[in-house]
Write a protein that holds these residues in place. Sequence first.
Motif, PDB file in Angstrom:
ATOM      1  N   UNK A  14       2.738 -20.843   3.582  1.00 19.70           N
ATOM      2  CA  UNK A  14       2.654 -21.934   4.127  1.00 19.70           C
ATOM      3  C   UNK A  14       3.602 -22.490   4.683  1.00 19.70           C
ATOM      4  N   UNK A  15       4.850 -22.284   4.641  1.00 16.70           N
ATOM      5  CA  UNK A  15       5.954 -22.709   5.404  1.00 16.70           C
ATOM      6  C   UNK A  15       6.760 -21.735   6.346  1.00 16.70           C
ATOM      7  N   UNK A  16       5.692 -20.739   6.214  1.00 18.02           N
ATOM      8  CA  UNK A  16       6.057 -19.663   7.733  1.00 18.02           C
ATOM      9  C   UNK A  16       5.710 -19.516   8.887  1.00 18.02           C
ATOM     10  N   UNK A  17       5.686 -20.018   9.715  1.00 17.50           N
ATOM     11  CA  UNK A  17       5.102 -20.111  11.257  1.00 17.50           C
ATOM     12  C   UNK A  17       4.676 -18.711  11.876  1.00 17.50           C
ATOM     13  N   UNK A  18       3.217 -18.855  12.285  1.00 12.55           N
ATOM     14  CA  UNK A  18       3.028 -17.383  13.105  1.00 12.55           C
ATOM     15  C   UNK A  18       2.883 -17.727  14.122  1.00 12.55           C
ATOM     16  N   UNK A  19       3.095 -16.373  14.805  1.00  8.64           N
ATOM     17  CA  UNK A  19       2.852 -17.130  16.297  1.00  8.64           C
ATOM     18  C   UNK A  19       0.683 -16.787  16.504  1.00  8.64           C
ATOM     19  N   UNK A  20       0.742 -16.994  17.329  1.00  5.02           N
ATOM     20  CA  UNK A  20      -1.432 -16.928  18.178  1.00  5.02           C
ATOM     21  C   UNK A  20      -0.978 -16.110  19.356  1.00  5.02           C
ATOM     22  N   UNK A  21      -1.960 -15.459  18.741  1.00  9.71           N
ATOM     23  CA  UNK A  21      -1.978 -14.313  19.682  1.00  9.71           C
ATOM     24  C   UNK A  21      -2.391 -14.142  20.597  1.00  9.71           C
ATOM     25  N   UNK A  22      -2.767 -13.374  21.844  1.00  6.80           N
ATOM     26  CA  UNK A  22      -3.117 -13.917  23.334  1.00  6.80           C
ATOM     27  C   UNK A  22      -4.156 -12.265  22.803  1.00  6.80           C
ATOM     28  N   UNK A  23      -5.597 -13.789  22.941  1.00  8.74           N
ATOM     29  CA  UNK A  23      -7.029 -13.691  22.724  1.00  8.74           C
ATOM     30  C   UNK A  23      -7.520 -12.929  24.572  1.00  8.74           C
ATOM     31  N   UNK A  24      -6.613 -13.163  25.544  1.00 10.81           N
ATOM     32  CA  UNK A  24      -7.264 -13.130  26.809  1.00 10.81           C
ATOM     33  C   UNK A  24      -6.131 -11.472  26.859  1.00 10.81           C
ATOM     34  N   UNK A  25      -5.900 -10.921  26.488  1.00 15.82           N
ATOM     35  CA  UNK A  25      -5.142  -9.508  26.230  1.00 15.82           C
ATOM     36  C   UNK A  25      -5.543  -8.639  26.604  1.00 15.82           C
ATOM     37  N   UNK A  26      -5.576  -8.127  27.787  1.00 16.51           N
ATOM     38  CA  UNK A  26      -6.394  -6.545  28.572  1.00 16.51           C
ATOM     39  C   UNK A  26      -5.070  -5.114  28.783  1.00 16.51           C
ATOM     40  N   UNK A  27      -6.037  -4.056  28.480  1.00 24.78           N
ATOM     41  CA  UNK A  27      -4.756  -2.956  27.922  1.00 24.78           C
ATOM     42  C   UNK A  27      -4.852  -3.181  30.270  1.00 24.78           C
ATOM     43  N   UNK A  28      -3.511  -2.837  30.407  1.00 26.75           N
ATOM     44  CA  UNK A  28      -2.599  -2.926  31.368  1.00 26.75           C
ATOM     45  C   UNK A  28      -2.229  -3.822  32.069  1.00 26.75           C
ATOM     46  N   UNK A  29      -2.274  -4.589  31.103  1.00 27.51           N
ATOM     47  CA  UNK A  29      -2.157  -6.060  31.675  1.00 27.51           C
ATOM     48  C   UNK A  29      -0.659  -6.848  30.757  1.00 27.51           C
ATOM     49  N   UNK A  30      -0.039  -7.141  32.165  1.00 26.75           N
ATOM     50  CA  UNK A  30       1.592  -8.046  31.274  1.00 26.75           C
ATOM     51  C   UNK A  30       1.565  -9.374  31.893  1.00 26.75           C
TER      52      UNK A  30
END
Length: 287
Positions: A235-251
């Motif tokens: 539980x002490x390890x912080x995890x990143x929040x994924x980008x749910x709005x990611x689209x292929x080809x988009x930076x």
Amino acid sequence: MVDRFSAQYRCYSISMLATPYDRSEVDKGGKIIMPSSALENLSQLNITYPMFFKLTNEDEDRVTHSGVLEFVADEGNCYLPYWMMQNLLLDEGGLVQVESVKLRVATYSKFQPQSLSFQDITNPKAVLENALRSFACLTTGDIIAINYNESVYELRVMETKPEKAVSIIECDINVDFDAPLGYIEPDHVTERTEQGDDSRYADMNVGFRAFTGSGNRLNGKNKNVDPSPAPIHTGDIKRGIPNYEYKVGKITFIRNSKPKNMIDEDDSKFTAFSGEGQTLRRKGRKL
């Protein structure tokens, strides 16, 4: 007309032959030395050349084959390479039956080195081919001895074709090697990874942990500090929040800026290029 030679001799190793010449090379081949009377008898028979002989130790029921090198032995004696006497289980002065035979030309032979050191030879087939030039024939089951780089290597004749005893004079023969005596096949460990099995990640490092080493005091005294680091819980390890709005080809570029709803009121009144300027040149005074 009789075309078969047969005689019984007392056999001795080459080192027992009294001669002013060095006969040590005979031990490196597969030919024997017979008395001159044998040559006289052979010349009166319908013998084909090259001549081959079957050597038999009747007491031990051991058989091998050889060619003949010279006819200079004492009457009643014949001289054999030492490795050949070992194959026949003969001691110095033992009786051997010598008979003339016809052998077919070899097409194939397989050898088994009797020591693992034979694997150290760079080109074993070339070494064997050169050594067999001193031999006239091969017999399945024999252990022959060859010399290379001042070392003696023994090889067992595992197989010969088309017969168990063959001629190797002026022939095109295919040579093969069996695994050396005492050779153990290495174990090949195959790692098996199953889908969804995360056990291989159990020992992986979870990340950088500062100041986890052990220290020493300058006065040499032991410090009362536990050098072992505190355990890390999952539980002490912080995890990143994924980008749910990611689209292929988009930076997406993430900037360290405040969201629009968190901008201060004072920041919203900012107007670009609204300051006052200064000049370095002084204006002249009017008189």
